[in-house]
Design a protein around this motif. Structure first.
Motif, mmCIF file in Angstrom:
data_model
loop_
_atom_site.group_PDB
_atom_site.id
_atom_site.type_symbol
_atom_site.label_atom_id
_atom_site.label_comp_id
_atom_site.label_asym_id
_atom_site.label_seq_id
_atom_site.Cartn_x
_atom_site.Cartn_y
_atom_site.Cartn_z
ATOM 1 N N GLY A 14 5.376 -4.246 -8.446
ATOM 2 C CA GLY A 14 4.161 -4.532 -7.679
ATOM 3 C C GLY A 14 4.458 -5.024 -6.289
ATOM 4 O O GLY A 14 5.333 -5.878 -6.088
ATOM 5 N N HIS A 15 3.709 -4.490 -5.313
ATOM 6 C CA HIS A 15 4.072 -4.754 -3.924
ATOM 7 C C HIS A 15 3.898 -6.211 -3.528
ATOM 8 O O HIS A 15 4.659 -6.726 -2.712
ATOM 9 N N SER A 16 2.919 -6.913 -4.106
ATOM 10 C CA SER A 16 2.744 -8.312 -3.709
ATOM 11 C C SER A 16 3.934 -9.154 -4.152
ATOM 12 O O SER A 16 4.360 -10.074 -3.441
ATOM 13 N N PHE A 17 4.505 -8.835 -5.326
ATOM 14 C CA PHE A 17 5.683 -9.564 -5.797
ATOM 15 C C PHE A 17 6.906 -9.228 -4.947
ATOM 16 O O PHE A 17 7.692 -10.105 -4.587
ATOM 17 N N ILE A 18 7.066 -7.947 -4.645
ATOM 18 C CA ILE A 18 8.203 -7.518 -3.822
ATOM 19 C C ILE A 18 8.138 -8.181 -2.448
ATOM 20 O O ILE A 18 9.126 -8.753 -1.953
ATOM 21 N N LYS A 19 6.969 -8.113 -1.808
ATOM 22 C CA LYS A 19 6.849 -8.660 -0.458
ATOM 23 C C LYS A 19 7.067 -10.166 -0.441
ATOM 24 O O LYS A 19 7.737 -10.698 0.457
ATOM 25 N N ALA A 20 6.510 -10.857 -1.438
ATOM 26 C CA ALA A 20 6.690 -12.309 -1.487
ATOM 27 C C ALA A 20 8.151 -12.665 -1.693
ATOM 28 O O ALA A 20 8.684 -13.580 -1.036
ATOM 29 N N CYS B 136 -4.682 -7.436 4.113
ATOM 30 C CA CYS B 136 -3.494 -8.227 4.433
ATOM 31 C C CYS B 136 -3.840 -9.315 5.437
ATOM 32 O O CYS B 136 -4.785 -9.203 6.217
ATOM 33 N N HIS B 137 -3.065 -10.375 5.384
ATOM 34 C CA HIS B 137 -3.129 -11.445 6.372
ATOM 35 C C HIS B 137 -2.379 -10.993 7.626
ATOM 36 O O HIS B 137 -1.709 -9.947 7.613
ATOM 37 N N PRO B 138 -2.472 -11.725 8.735
ATOM 38 C CA PRO B 138 -1.696 -11.363 9.927
ATOM 39 C C PRO B 138 -0.214 -11.203 9.597
ATOM 40 O O PRO B 138 0.329 -11.895 8.731
ATOM 41 N N GLY B 139 0.434 -10.270 10.300
ATOM 42 C CA GLY B 139 1.829 -9.994 10.017
ATOM 43 C C GLY B 139 2.020 -9.171 8.772
ATOM 44 O O GLY B 139 3.115 -9.145 8.201
ATOM 45 N N ALA B 140 0.964 -8.487 8.318
ATOM 46 C CA ALA B 140 1.010 -7.587 7.155
ATOM 47 C C ALA B 140 1.336 -8.314 5.862
ATOM 48 O O ALA B 140 1.808 -7.701 4.909
ATOM 49 N N ARG B 141 1.077 -9.621 5.806
ATOM 50 C CA ARG B 141 1.318 -10.365 4.572
ATOM 51 C C ARG B 141 0.229 -10.010 3.552
ATOM 52 O O ARG B 141 -0.959 -10.029 3.866
ATOM 53 N N PRO B 142 0.604 -9.708 2.321
ATOM 54 C CA PRO B 142 -0.349 -9.140 1.370
ATOM 55 C C PRO B 142 -1.422 -10.120 0.912
ATOM 56 O O PRO B 142 -1.186 -11.328 0.817
ATOM 57 N N VAL B 143 -2.589 -9.579 0.619
ATOM 58 C CA VAL B 143 -3.666 -10.316 -0.020
ATOM 59 C C VAL B 143 -3.787 -9.792 -1.447
ATOM 60 O O VAL B 143 -4.111 -8.630 -1.667
ATOM 61 N N GLY B 144 -3.475 -10.657 -2.416
ATOM 62 C CA GLY B 144 -3.607 -10.314 -3.826
ATOM 63 C C GLY B 144 -4.365 -11.401 -4.549
ATOM 64 O O GLY B 144 -4.954 -12.287 -3.925
ATOM 65 N N THR B 145 -4.355 -11.355 -5.868
ATOM 66 C CA THR B 145 -5.134 -12.323 -6.637
ATOM 67 C C THR B 145 -4.688 -13.758 -6.373
ATOM 68 O O THR B 145 -5.499 -14.675 -6.444
ATOM 69 N N ASP B 146 -3.405 -13.953 -6.062
ATOM 70 C CA ASP B 146 -2.899 -15.301 -5.819
ATOM 71 C C ASP B 146 -2.894 -15.680 -4.344
ATOM 72 O O ASP B 146 -2.519 -16.804 -4.000
ATOM 73 N N THR B 147 -3.302 -14.753 -3.493
ATOM 74 C CA THR B 147 -3.238 -15.013 -2.052
ATOM 75 C C THR B 147 -4.554 -14.677 -1.344
ATOM 76 O O THR B 147 -4.555 -14.243 -0.207
ATOM 77 N N GLY B 148 -5.672 -14.878 -2.048
ATOM 78 C CA GLY B 148 -6.963 -14.763 -1.389
ATOM 79 C C GLY B 148 -7.953 -13.800 -2.001
ATOM 80 O O GLY B 148 -9.168 -13.912 -1.757
ATOM 81 N N LEU B 149 -7.488 -12.836 -2.804
ATOM 82 C CA LEU B 149 -8.405 -11.821 -3.317
ATOM 83 C C LEU B 149 -9.409 -12.403 -4.307
ATOM 84 O O LEU B 149 -10.578 -11.986 -4.345
#
Length: 457
Positions: A311-317, A118-131
């Motif tokens: 999926g958690h990345s979609f929910i969190k976003a 995760c990025h700072p602030g528990a922001r998720p890292v997924g295929t569209d956000t850095g993975l």
């Protein structure tokens, strides 16, 4: 240094999933690969500070140390918090405002391990956000190193984590007896730290010993067989409620006083009602395989329901975009705006305990209003020609009064029922979920859909 066999693109494609990294140790994931991932994580995200935690699997301490080594070599200061649940790692990322890495394979068997980033602030890292960028840098064979490595330190955050959760969902009211099945996973550490501080709560522990070989049952409570021991113990103890956690304790499932499982959609509705009482008109997120009872309840209570993909990345976003106060998934993940939009099985459990302690009815009656429909649960089928199956299903289900959408897989919606079919991202599987206005309707749609799915060559 050139990449090894574990680092070629084909091998990496097997372990880099949509939301995390996961594979068998050491065949697919070893300390060398995880060290490289740590370095690539820092280099691609620009993280200057990283917090690292790990679960109780036998391979986890070594992999966590390898990630910390790679991250610090790349120039980041690293705080190692040791044994932790995944939601404790998210707490650390949020409270310390640091990027994070959790070494865990969640509910997977003992031979597996992985990384949730995760990025700072528990922001998720997924295929569209850095993975994807992390994977590609690892595949290149380059291992970034800084002229001056970062500083590694250790810190225990368990008490601060418990403080945060208990402040968000204080439990008071009538005395309760709760049976907790940790499945030999990380709830064996976090449940005593959190629940042990609640007055008038008697905790009956099950499988609290941290053991990554899972000697009693897999730490995957979504599978009915893994709830059998808890269901029997709740009845034997005359307990008010049972809680079951998965291996990294980011998911929670409930069992009522009769030993019957409580639908995760019902828990979503219960928590949504509590959050809307606290913040009228708030937005609540639900994924598309949650019961239609969830958005109906949210609307009745004056809230704003928003539907999203699984999926958690979609929910969190989506939660961040909509400033939603709460989000629930039928898989047992529950997300909270005041917990950095992250999921926490323990915080969901506290909401259930708080609602039950404040009520004068048993849990079965408390959640009865939230379960007006009949659901099939998720049914997986191996299918090679998925497009052919979906065409056949569309020909059978689409008709007068039916709407079709493709937000995530294909969903057929009727006034009396809905059917969702989603392909797996990693296996030749189709996942079927059906809900009906009554059991007969659900079973008819379920059986018709399965006949089509499983009759295709």
């Amino acid at each position: 240094m050139p990449p090894t066999a574990l680092h070629d693109p084909a091998a990496l494609a097997q372990v880099f999933k949509a939301y995390d990294v996961r594979g068998r140790v050491p065949e697919q994931l070893d300390v060398d690969l995880v060290r490289r991932i740590g370095a690539a994580f820092v280099a691609t995200t620009g993280a200057t500070d990283v917090v690292v935690g790990h679960d109780m699997r036998t391979s986890s301490p070594g992999l966590a140390a390898a990630f910390a080594e790679g991250a610090s070599r790349a120039g980041a200061d690293v705080v190692e918090i040791g044994l932790a649940s995944t939601d404790e790692l998210y707490f650390a990322s949020g409270a310390l405002d640091r990027a994070g890495a959790m070494v865990t394979a969640s509910h997977n068997p003992a031979a597996y391990n992985g990384l949730k980033l995760c990025h700072p602030g528990a922001r998720p890292v997924g295929t569209d956000t850095g993975l994807t960028e992390i994977r590609d840098l690892v595949a290149s064979g380059d291992e970034p190193t800084a002229e001056e490595p970062g500083v590694r330190s250790r810190r225990d955050l368990l008490e601060e984590y418990a403080d945060r959760l208990l402040a968000l969902a204080p439990v008071s009211g009538r005395p309760l007896t709760v049976v907790v099945d940790a499945g030999n996973g990380m709830a064996g550490l976090t449940a005593p730290a959190v629940l042990g501080r609640i007055e008038d709560l008697q905790v009956v522990p099950m499988y609290f010993e941290l053991d990554g070989t899972f000697p009693h049952h897999e730490a995957n409570p979504i599978e009915p067989a893994n709830l059998r021991d808890l269901r029997e113990r709740v009845v034997a103890e005359g307990a008010d409620i049972g809680l079951a956690f998965d291996g990294d304790a980011d998911r929670c499932f409930l069992v009522d006083e009769r030993g019957e499982p409580v639908s995760p959609s019902a828990l979503t509705s219960l928590i949504a009602a509590r959050e809307l009482a606290r913040e009228p008109g708030a937005t609540i997120i639900h994924n598309l395989i949650s019961s239609r009872a969830v958005p109906e309840l949210v609307g009745e209570l004056g809230g704003r329901p928003v539907r999203t993909r699984v999926g958690h990345s979609f929910i969190k976003a989506t939660m961040a975009q909509e400033n939603a106060v709460f989000g629930g998934e039928h898989s047992g993940h529950f997300y909270f705006r005041d917990f950095w939009y992250a999921d926490s099985g323990m915080l969901a459990a506290l909401h259930a305990l708080a609602a039950l302690a404040g009520a004068d009815v048993p849990l079965s009656r408390l959640v009865d209003r939230y379960t007006p429909y009949a659901a099939s649960g998720e049914i997986n089928s191996t299918v090679e020609d998925r497009e052919r199956v979906l065409t056949a299903l569309r020909n059978h289900l689409d008709g007068e009064g039916v709407t079709v959408d493709e937000l995530d897989g294909t969903t057929f919606t009727h006034a009396d029922w809905w059917v969702n079919v989603r392909p797996s991202n990693t296996e030749p599987l189709l996942r079927l979920n059906v809900e009906g206005r009554d059991t007969a309707t659900m079973e008819r749609l379920r059986d018709e859909s399965l006949a089509i799915i499983r009759s295709q060559p």
